[in-house]
Design a protein around this motif. Structure first.
Motif, PDB file in Angstrom:
ATOM      1  N   LYS A 155       0.906  -1.094   0.062  1.00 46.24           N
ATOM      2  CA  LYS A 155       0.046  -0.005  -0.149  1.00 46.24           C
ATOM      3  C   LYS A 155       0.914   1.269  -0.018  1.00 46.24           C
ATOM      4  N   ALA A 156       1.966   1.288   0.753  1.00 45.19           N
ATOM      5  CA  ALA A 156       2.660   2.410   1.009  1.00 45.19           C
ATOM      6  C   ALA A 156       3.426   2.798  -0.335  1.00 45.19           C
TER       7      ALA A 156
ATOM      8  N   GLU B  89       1.763   6.732  -7.104  1.00 42.76           N
ATOM      9  CA  GLU B  89       0.533   7.705  -7.457  1.00 42.76           C
ATOM     10  C   GLU B  89       0.901   9.027  -7.214  1.00 42.76           C
ATOM     11  N   ALA B  90       1.600   9.392  -5.944  1.00 47.78           N
ATOM     12  CA  ALA B  90       1.728  10.764  -5.561  1.00 47.78           C
ATOM     13  C   ALA B  90       2.823  11.429  -6.702  1.00 47.78           C
TER      14      ALA B  90
ATOM     15  N   VAL C 279      -1.498   3.337 -10.852  1.00 49.90           N
ATOM     16  CA  VAL C 279      -1.150   2.093 -10.150  1.00 49.90           C
ATOM     17  C   VAL C 279      -2.359   1.317 -10.007  1.00 49.90           C
ATOM     18  N   VAL C 280      -2.365   0.032 -10.153  1.00 54.15           N
ATOM     19  CA  VAL C 280      -3.625  -0.792  -9.574  1.00 54.15           C
ATOM     20  C   VAL C 280      -2.817  -1.716  -8.703  1.00 54.15           C
TER      21      VAL C 280
ATOM     22  N   GLU D  44      13.279   2.059   1.527  1.00 51.12           N
ATOM     23  CA  GLU D  44      14.169   1.454   0.745  1.00 51.12           C
ATOM     24  C   GLU D  44      13.324   0.531  -0.239  1.00 51.12           C
ATOM     25  N   ILE D  45      12.215   0.400  -0.246  1.00 47.25           N
ATOM     26  CA  ILE D  45      11.322  -0.306  -1.332  1.00 47.25           C
ATOM     27  C   ILE D  45      11.329   0.554  -2.644  1.00 47.25           C
ATOM     28  N   ALA D  46      10.655   1.894  -1.994  1.00 43.73           N
ATOM     29  CA  ALA D  46      10.720   3.050  -3.003  1.00 43.73           C
ATOM     30  C   ALA D  46      11.753   3.364  -3.801  1.00 43.73           C
ATOM     31  N   GLY D  47      12.655   3.314  -3.071  1.00 40.27           N
ATOM     32  CA  GLY D  47      13.885   3.701  -3.985  1.00 40.27           C
ATOM     33  C   GLY D  47      14.403   2.565  -4.919  1.00 40.27           C
TER      34      GLY D  47
END
Length: 203
Positions: free
Chosen positions: A18-19, A25-26, A31-32, A193-196
């Protein structure tokens, strides 16, 4: 891009999925966010069948068939159309969960899992985050939710330990797409970390 999150029960993978969806999306990325079992009306019906009830409700072989049926419907109705439309699909669990749950911990069915996957699914994620967590901590978190979908948690900590080893083995088997993330840290640190990593792969 097709991104999946995997891990033992209570690892925090759903929170992290979810994060990541919110972060992308921001930034204006379509995104689905979906889940397994489930993600389409038919698959959600199967979800209720397999996740609720007593631990011995289904045999591992029956579970494998049910999960594969749910995944096929999910693929047809949700995942493939979204990818074809150029969207990023983020899925909370996919085939790796079946490889671990039914292929390793619930029975020695890995060969059957892979055969069915090849015949009926035929798709792997582009990127898989395996959120690694201490099994006893993860189980305590999962049981603390006090929901109705606790059939697999009811098998106890020994199964969670087997699952953790199974997911780590998959990370070694599929190093090109699997990344192990230490989920024992605070949520924001893990999410960053995941976002990067996701952004680097999205280019």
């Amino acid at each position: 891009m097709f991104i999946t999150f995997e891990g033992i029960d209570g690892s925090g993978k759903s929170t992290q999925a979810k994060a990541l969806a919110a972060t992308l999306e921001a930034q204006g990325i379509e995104v689905v966010l979906t889940r397994e079992p489930g993600g389409s009306p038919g698959a959600e019906e199967i979800r209720r069948m397999v996740l609720e009830g007593e631990p011995d409700k289904w045999s591992p072989q029956t579970e494998l068939l049910l999960f594969t049926a749910a995944r096929r419907d999910h693929l047809e109705k949700t995942i493939v159309p979204a990818l074809a439309a150029g969207k990023v699909v983020i899925c909370d669990r996919f085939a790796d969960s079946t490889r671990v749950y039914q292929g390793i911990t619930r029975g020695d069915l890995r060969k059957q899992v892979d055969t069915l996957h090849q015949l009926m699914i035929g798709r792997e994620p582009d990127l898989t985050f395996i959120v690694d967590m201490d099994p006893s901590v993860g189980l305590a978190r999962a049981k603390g939710r006090q929901g109705t979908e606790e059939r697999f948690e009811d098998f106890g900590v020994s199964m969670q330990e087997q699952m953790r080893e199974g997911f780590l083995s998959l990370a070694a088997e599929f190093p090109d797409r699997c990344i192990v993330i230490d989920g024992n840290r605070d949520i924001d640190t893990v999410a960053a970390e995941i976002a990067g990593i996701a952004k680097a792969n999205l280019g």
